[in-house]
Motif scaffolding. Sequence first.
Motif, PDB file in Angstrom:
ATOM      1  N   ASP A 186     -71.640 -22.879  22.199  1.00 51.73           N
ATOM      2  CA  ASP A 186     -71.727 -21.569  22.876  1.00 51.73           C
ATOM      3  C   ASP A 186     -70.252 -21.377  23.326  1.00 51.73           C
ATOM      4  OD1 ASP A 186     -71.704 -19.449  24.254  1.00 51.73           O
ATOM      5  OD2 ASP A 186     -73.352 -19.850  25.537  1.00 51.73           O
ATOM      6  N   ILE A 187     -69.426 -20.543  22.959  1.00 50.33           N
ATOM      7  CA  ILE A 187     -68.052 -20.385  23.278  1.00 50.33           C
ATOM      8  C   ILE A 187     -67.676 -19.563  24.382  1.00 50.33           C
ATOM      9  CG2 ILE A 187     -67.325 -20.547  20.876  1.00 50.33           C
ATOM     10  CD1 ILE A 187     -66.755 -17.370  20.724  1.00 50.33           C
ATOM     11  N   ASP A 188     -68.686 -19.065  24.970  1.00 50.27           N
ATOM     12  CA  ASP A 188     -68.573 -18.199  26.169  1.00 50.27           C
ATOM     13  C   ASP A 188     -69.823 -18.258  26.728  1.00 50.27           C
ATOM     14  OD1 ASP A 188     -67.853 -16.521  28.501  1.00 50.27           O
ATOM     15  OD2 ASP A 188     -66.900 -15.030  27.074  1.00 50.27           O
ATOM     16  N   ASP A 189     -70.063 -19.094  28.044  1.00 51.79           N
ATOM     17  CA  ASP A 189     -71.264 -19.182  28.659  1.00 51.79           C
ATOM     18  C   ASP A 189     -71.321 -18.043  29.955  1.00 51.79           C
ATOM     19  OD1 ASP A 189     -69.564 -20.134  30.440  1.00 51.79           O
ATOM     20  OD2 ASP A 189     -70.363 -22.010  30.445  1.00 51.79           O
ATOM     21  N   THR A 190     -70.437 -17.162  30.008  1.00 51.87           N
ATOM     22  CA  THR A 190     -70.143 -15.983  30.902  1.00 51.87           C
ATOM     23  C   THR A 190     -70.578 -14.783  30.526  1.00 51.87           C
ATOM     24  OG1 THR A 190     -68.167 -15.442  30.539  1.00 51.87           O
ATOM     25  CG2 THR A 190     -68.390 -17.062  32.232  1.00 51.87           C
ATOM     26  N   THR A 191     -70.856 -14.759  29.051  1.00 56.18           N
ATOM     27  CA  THR A 191     -71.224 -13.396  28.494  1.00 56.18           C
ATOM     28  C   THR A 191     -72.579 -13.594  27.609  1.00 56.18           C
ATOM     29  OG1 THR A 191     -69.894 -13.778  26.463  1.00 56.18           O
ATOM     30  CG2 THR A 191     -68.995 -12.584  28.550  1.00 56.18           C
ATOM     31  N   ALA A 192     -73.154 -12.626  26.696  1.00 55.74           N
ATOM     32  CA  ALA A 192     -74.145 -12.681  26.164  1.00 55.74           C
ATOM     33  C   ALA A 192     -73.739 -13.145  24.682  1.00 55.74           C
ATOM     34  CB  ALA A 192     -74.853 -11.469  25.781  1.00 55.74           C
ATOM     35  N   LEU A 193     -72.312 -13.327  24.262  1.00 58.14           N
ATOM     36  CA  LEU A 193     -71.929 -13.842  23.116  1.00 58.14           C
ATOM     37  C   LEU A 193     -71.954 -15.426  22.919  1.00 58.14           C
ATOM     38  CD1 LEU A 193     -70.357 -13.324  20.342  1.00 58.14           C
ATOM     39  CD2 LEU A 193     -68.067 -13.700  21.908  1.00 58.14           C
ATOM     40  N   TYR A 194     -72.602 -15.750  21.930  1.00 58.08           N
ATOM     41  CA  TYR A 194     -72.864 -17.163  21.769  1.00 58.08           C
ATOM     42  C   TYR A 194     -71.531 -17.747  20.828  1.00 58.08           C
ATOM     43  CZ  TYR A 194     -74.929 -21.722  20.845  1.00 58.08           C
ATOM     44  OH  TYR A 194     -75.283 -22.905  21.009  1.00 58.08           O
ATOM     45  N   ASN A 195     -71.594 -17.029  19.628  1.00 58.90           N
ATOM     46  CA  ASN A 195     -70.489 -17.603  18.734  1.00 58.90           C
ATOM     47  C   ASN A 195     -70.448 -16.553  17.499  1.00 58.90           C
ATOM     48  OD1 ASN A 195     -68.429 -18.954  17.306  1.00 58.90           O
ATOM     49  ND2 ASN A 195     -69.151 -20.832  18.344  1.00 58.90           N
ATOM     50  N   ILE A 196     -69.609 -16.517  16.763  1.00 58.61           N
ATOM     51  CA  ILE A 196     -69.323 -15.720  15.359  1.00 58.61           C
ATOM     52  C   ILE A 196     -68.909 -16.800  14.395  1.00 58.61           C
ATOM     53  CG2 ILE A 196     -68.063 -13.736  14.135  1.00 58.61           C
ATOM     54  CD1 ILE A 196     -67.231 -12.749  16.976  1.00 58.61           C
ATOM     55  N   VAL A 197     -69.936 -16.830  13.265  1.00 56.22           N
ATOM     56  CA  VAL A 197     -70.097 -17.581  12.207  1.00 56.22           C
ATOM     57  C   VAL A 197     -69.288 -16.879  10.977  1.00 56.22           C
ATOM     58  CG1 VAL A 197     -71.288 -19.309  10.813  1.00 56.22           C
ATOM     59  CG2 VAL A 197     -71.619 -19.133  13.271  1.00 56.22           C
ATOM     60  N   ASP A 198     -68.423 -17.618  10.349  1.00 59.86           N
ATOM     61  CA  ASP A 198     -67.970 -16.879   9.065  1.00 59.86           C
ATOM     62  C   ASP A 198     -68.662 -17.587   7.897  1.00 59.86           C
ATOM     63  OD1 ASP A 198     -66.760 -15.513   7.181  1.00 59.86           O
ATOM     64  OD2 ASP A 198     -64.764 -16.322   7.248  1.00 59.86           O
ATOM     65  N   VAL A 199     -69.510 -17.033   7.109  1.00 62.73           N
ATOM     66  CA  VAL A 199     -70.535 -17.810   6.095  1.00 62.73           C
ATOM     67  C   VAL A 199     -69.490 -17.408   4.853  1.00 62.73           C
ATOM     68  CG1 VAL A 199     -72.351 -17.789   4.692  1.00 62.73           C
ATOM     69  CG2 VAL A 199     -72.389 -17.376   7.162  1.00 62.73           C
ATOM     70  N   LYS A 200     -68.828 -18.597   4.146  1.00 61.36           N
ATOM     71  CA  LYS A 200     -67.954 -18.329   2.802  1.00 61.36           C
ATOM     72  C   LYS A 200     -68.930 -19.118   1.724  1.00 61.36           C
ATOM     73  CE  LYS A 200     -64.271 -20.805   2.251  1.00 61.36           C
ATOM     74  NZ  LYS A 200     -62.758 -21.381   2.562  1.00 61.36           N
ATOM     75  N   LEU A 201     -69.161 -18.262   0.854  1.00 54.67           N
ATOM     76  CA  LEU A 201     -69.746 -18.614  -0.429  1.00 54.67           C
ATOM     77  C   LEU A 201     -68.904 -18.599  -1.667  1.00 54.67           C
ATOM     78  CD1 LEU A 201     -72.382 -19.213  -2.244  1.00 54.67           C
ATOM     79  CD2 LEU A 201     -72.655 -16.732  -2.407  1.00 54.67           C
ATOM     80  N   THR A 202     -68.489 -19.942  -2.084  1.00 48.62           N
ATOM     81  CA  THR A 202     -67.624 -20.151  -3.357  1.00 48.62           C
ATOM     82  C   THR A 202     -68.594 -20.397  -4.356  1.00 48.62           C
ATOM     83  OG1 THR A 202     -66.233 -21.081  -1.867  1.00 48.62           O
ATOM     84  CG2 THR A 202     -65.821 -21.350  -4.142  1.00 48.62           C
ATOM     85  N   LEU A 203     -68.226 -19.475  -5.592  1.00 49.95           N
ATOM     86  CA  LEU A 203     -69.011 -19.855  -6.823  1.00 49.95           C
ATOM     87  C   LEU A 203     -67.868 -19.899  -8.062  1.00 49.95           C
ATOM     88  CD1 LEU A 203     -71.153 -16.624  -6.567  1.00 49.95           C
ATOM     89  CD2 LEU A 203     -71.897 -18.915  -5.940  1.00 49.95           C
ATOM     90  N   TRP A 204     -68.240 -20.826  -8.927  1.00 48.44           N
ATOM     91  CA  TRP A 204     -67.479 -20.994 -10.144  1.00 48.44           C
ATOM     92  C   TRP A 204     -68.283 -21.487 -11.277  1.00 48.44           C
ATOM     93  CZ3 TRP A 204     -67.766 -24.294  -6.073  1.00 48.44           C
ATOM     94  CH2 TRP A 204     -68.003 -25.878  -6.555  1.00 48.44           C
ATOM     95  N   ARG A 205     -67.823 -21.263 -12.563  1.00 46.08           N
ATOM     96  CA  ARG A 205     -68.636 -21.734 -13.663  1.00 46.08           C
ATOM     97  C   ARG A 205     -68.000 -23.421 -13.866  1.00 46.08           C
ATOM     98  NH1 ARG A 205     -72.398 -18.993 -16.088  1.00 46.08           N
ATOM     99  NH2 ARG A 205     -72.357 -16.498 -15.954  1.00 46.08           N
ATOM    100  N   MET A 206     -69.274 -24.041 -14.041  1.00 46.87           N
ATOM    101  CA  MET A 206     -69.268 -25.433 -14.416  1.00 46.87           C
ATOM    102  C   MET A 206     -68.653 -25.675 -15.937  1.00 46.87           C
ATOM    103  SD  MET A 206     -72.076 -27.420 -12.394  1.00 46.87           S
ATOM    104  CE  MET A 206     -73.528 -26.293 -13.255  1.00 46.87           C
TER     105      MET A 206
END
Length: 206
Positions: A186-206
């Motif tokens: 939790d990055i801010d316990d004084t507000t309702a914001l908990y965190n922001i997560v950036d999901v990164k999906l990497t795709l490539w041909r084998m």
Amino acid sequence: MRGVKIVEIRNSQSAQMHTLEAIMAATIMVVIILFAVQATSLTPLTSSTANAHIESQMYMMGQDMLTALDYAPHGQSSALKDAIINWNGEPYVWNGTNYQSDYNKNNSLNGPIVDMLELVVVKNGIAHNVEFTYSTVSEFDGYSEYQQKLDNYYIYNGDPSDNAVIISRKVLLSDSDVKTTTKIPDIDDTTALYNIVDVKLTLWRM
């Protein structure tokens, strides 16, 4: 009058010659450009049209996957958000049968994300990584705080190739979303914001 006609004929012939020279010069330039383009397309270091098309397809496929996983009916959490909240910090690796924890071989991953990856990318022979990037708050000298970004693998299957595509999507976590112990702080316990997560999906041909 005869002299005037001779001059007109000569001027006409001269104009025709200039026109012909211009056409020949333009033709030569077109041939040179075509040759240069063909030579460039045959260079081994240049990505082919087929590879570019495949990369574009993989990018759109990755976007559709993250969009579908982040969808949730009103009042419910998405599969992507649930996976983030329930993540214990371990990286998982595809072993040919399931996603196995790299720390504890007895732990395996399951859920909608796994089902999506197996159906869309595993069956099509596409290698993939999934990373979670989020902020942490650290205390400095006991009174001031600062944030830093952490990159952690949720799923790791090796180093991507040069032709890999990367698709990202941000997921907002609020205090009301987190009801269990999670790796995400939790990055801010004084507000309702908990965190922001950036999901990164990497795709490539084998």
